[in-house]
Write a protein that holds these residues in place. Sequence first.
Motif, short mmCIF file in Angstrom:
data_model
loop_
_atom_site.label_atom_id
_atom_site.label_comp_id
_atom_site.label_asym_id
_atom_site.label_seq_id
_atom_site.Cartn_x
_atom_site.Cartn_y
_atom_site.Cartn_z
N GLY A 188 0.80 -1.22 0.00
CA GLY A 188 0.00 0.00 0.00
C GLY A 188 0.83 1.27 0.00
N ILE A 189 1.96 1.25 -0.67
CA ILE A 189 2.81 2.44 -0.70
C ILE A 189 2.20 3.53 -1.56
N MET A 190 1.68 3.15 -2.73
CA MET A 190 1.17 4.15 -3.67
C MET A 190 -0.34 4.14 -3.81
N TYR A 191 -1.02 3.30 -3.02
CA TYR A 191 -2.48 3.24 -3.06
C TYR A 191 -3.02 2.94 -1.67
N SER A 192 -4.24 3.35 -1.44
CA SER A 192 -4.91 3.04 -0.17
C SER A 192 -5.61 1.69 -0.29
N PRO A 193 -5.53 0.84 0.73
CA PRO A 193 -6.24 -0.45 0.66
C PRO A 193 -7.75 -0.29 0.57
N SER A 194 -8.25 0.92 0.85
CA SER A 194 -9.69 1.14 0.75
C SER A 194 -10.19 1.05 -0.69
N ILE A 195 -9.27 1.24 -1.66
CA ILE A 195 -9.71 1.16 -3.06
C ILE A 195 -9.72 -0.28 -3.56
N VAL A 196 -9.19 -1.20 -2.75
CA VAL A 196 -9.21 -2.63 -3.12
C VAL A 196 -10.55 -3.21 -2.69
N PRO A 197 -11.29 -3.87 -3.60
CA PRO A 197 -12.57 -4.48 -3.22
C PRO A 197 -12.42 -5.40 -2.02
N GLN A 198 -13.38 -5.36 -1.13
CA GLN A 198 -13.27 -6.10 0.14
C GLN A 198 -13.00 -7.58 -0.05
N GLU A 199 -13.57 -8.18 -1.09
CA GLU A 199 -13.39 -9.61 -1.28
C GLU A 199 -11.96 -9.98 -1.70
N TYR A 200 -11.16 -8.97 -2.08
CA TYR A 200 -9.78 -9.24 -2.49
C TYR A 200 -8.75 -8.71 -1.48
N ARG A 201 -9.19 -8.09 -0.41
CA ARG A 201 -8.25 -7.49 0.54
C ARG A 201 -7.41 -8.52 1.27
N TRP A 202 -7.91 -9.76 1.35
CA TRP A 202 -7.15 -10.80 2.03
C TRP A 202 -5.76 -10.98 1.41
N ALA A 203 -5.63 -10.62 0.13
CA ALA A 203 -4.37 -10.81 -0.57
C ALA A 203 -3.28 -9.85 -0.10
N ILE A 204 -3.67 -8.76 0.54
CA ILE A 204 -2.68 -7.78 1.00
C ILE A 204 -2.72 -7.55 2.51
N ILE A 205 -3.84 -7.86 3.15
CA ILE A 205 -4.01 -7.46 4.55
C ILE A 205 -3.21 -8.34 5.51
N TRP A 206 -2.70 -9.48 5.04
CA TRP A 206 -1.85 -10.33 5.88
C TRP A 206 -0.50 -9.68 6.14
N ASN A 207 -0.14 -8.74 5.27
CA ASN A 207 1.17 -8.09 5.32
C ASN A 207 1.22 -7.07 6.45
N PRO A 208 2.04 -7.28 7.49
CA PRO A 208 2.11 -6.33 8.61
C PRO A 208 2.52 -4.93 8.18
N LEU A 209 3.26 -4.81 7.09
CA LEU A 209 3.74 -3.51 6.66
C LEU A 209 2.59 -2.58 6.27
N ILE A 210 1.57 -3.13 5.63
CA ILE A 210 0.46 -2.28 5.22
C ILE A 210 -0.28 -1.73 6.44
N HIS A 211 -0.30 -2.48 7.53
CA HIS A 211 -0.89 -2.00 8.78
C HIS A 211 -0.05 -0.84 9.33
N ALA A 212 1.28 -0.99 9.27
CA ALA A 212 2.17 0.06 9.78
C ALA A 212 2.00 1.35 8.99
N PHE A 213 1.98 1.27 7.66
CA PHE A 213 1.90 2.46 6.82
C PHE A 213 0.56 3.18 7.00
N GLU A 214 -0.51 2.40 7.05
CA GLU A 214 -1.83 3.00 7.21
C GLU A 214 -1.99 3.67 8.57
N LEU A 215 -1.47 3.06 9.60
CA LEU A 215 -1.54 3.66 10.93
C LEU A 215 -0.72 4.94 11.00
N LEU A 216 0.43 4.96 10.37
CA LEU A 216 1.24 6.19 10.31
C LEU A 216 0.45 7.32 9.67
#
Length: 260
Positions: A188-216
């Motif tokens: 999620g460096i160049m895009y927000s995970p909110s633009i990813v359809p919910q049914e496909y978010r599992w493919a990226i949400i396992w990654n701890p880094l995306i949690h860190a970047f979004e929280l920042l």
Amino acid sequence: MVLLDGWLVQKRVIWSLFLRELKTRFGKFRLGYLWALIDPLAQIGFFYLIFGFIMHRLMPEISFIVFLANGIFPFMLFSDIAARSVTAIEANQGLLSYRPVRPIDTLLSRTFLESLIILVTYAITMIFLHWMGEIFTLVRFLEVAMIFILVILFSFGLGCIFMVVGNAMPESQKLIPILLRPLYFMSGIMYSPSIVPQEYRWAIIWNPLIHAFELLRHYEVPSYQLIPEISLTYLVISSVVVLSVGLLVYKGREPAMMTS
């Protein structure tokens, strides 16, 4: 007293390795330490020119350049620590013949160096963006600092594993950096995970880094809304687990690394 003496010896060893890494990293470049700032700024400028107009309309609650800075800098912190750990022993092989020097000291010195470089350049960049009129806040400075600490711990734990693998299987020194590259696009460096359809978010949400970047981003721009899947708890647990596993793997392999 023995513990104190051991700590002082290790402290001197890590500091010496730190200075050696610093000279090796920047001594041969004409622009020296400026390269530490040029690289992330070039990435920010590239993505801002390509996606800035579109992302401004998709995410009006946050400046896209602030969005990028809070993805690129912590990702570089992660990748520099994790990727450079693979060759930490090989680069300092001659020094391991000295009794006080242990393999983990080489990784600690690299971790300190990369953390210092990224945090200083991040601070300079954010000050510059504030001076340019970009809107963000540091009211939640402690939370921002905590996220960076968690990224460092996660990266160090993964680095311990990579260092062991790189020492046991030298061919992995080429393979591991290649395997890390897809994370650049999955974090999620160049895009927000909110633009990813919910049914496909599992493919990226396992990654701890995306949690860190979004929280920042949320801590610095409170109006930036998080998706429900983003969790500080998940980031903390992931960092602690990876760090614990990394240290256990290192401890089990340390005697073999000392004699290899």
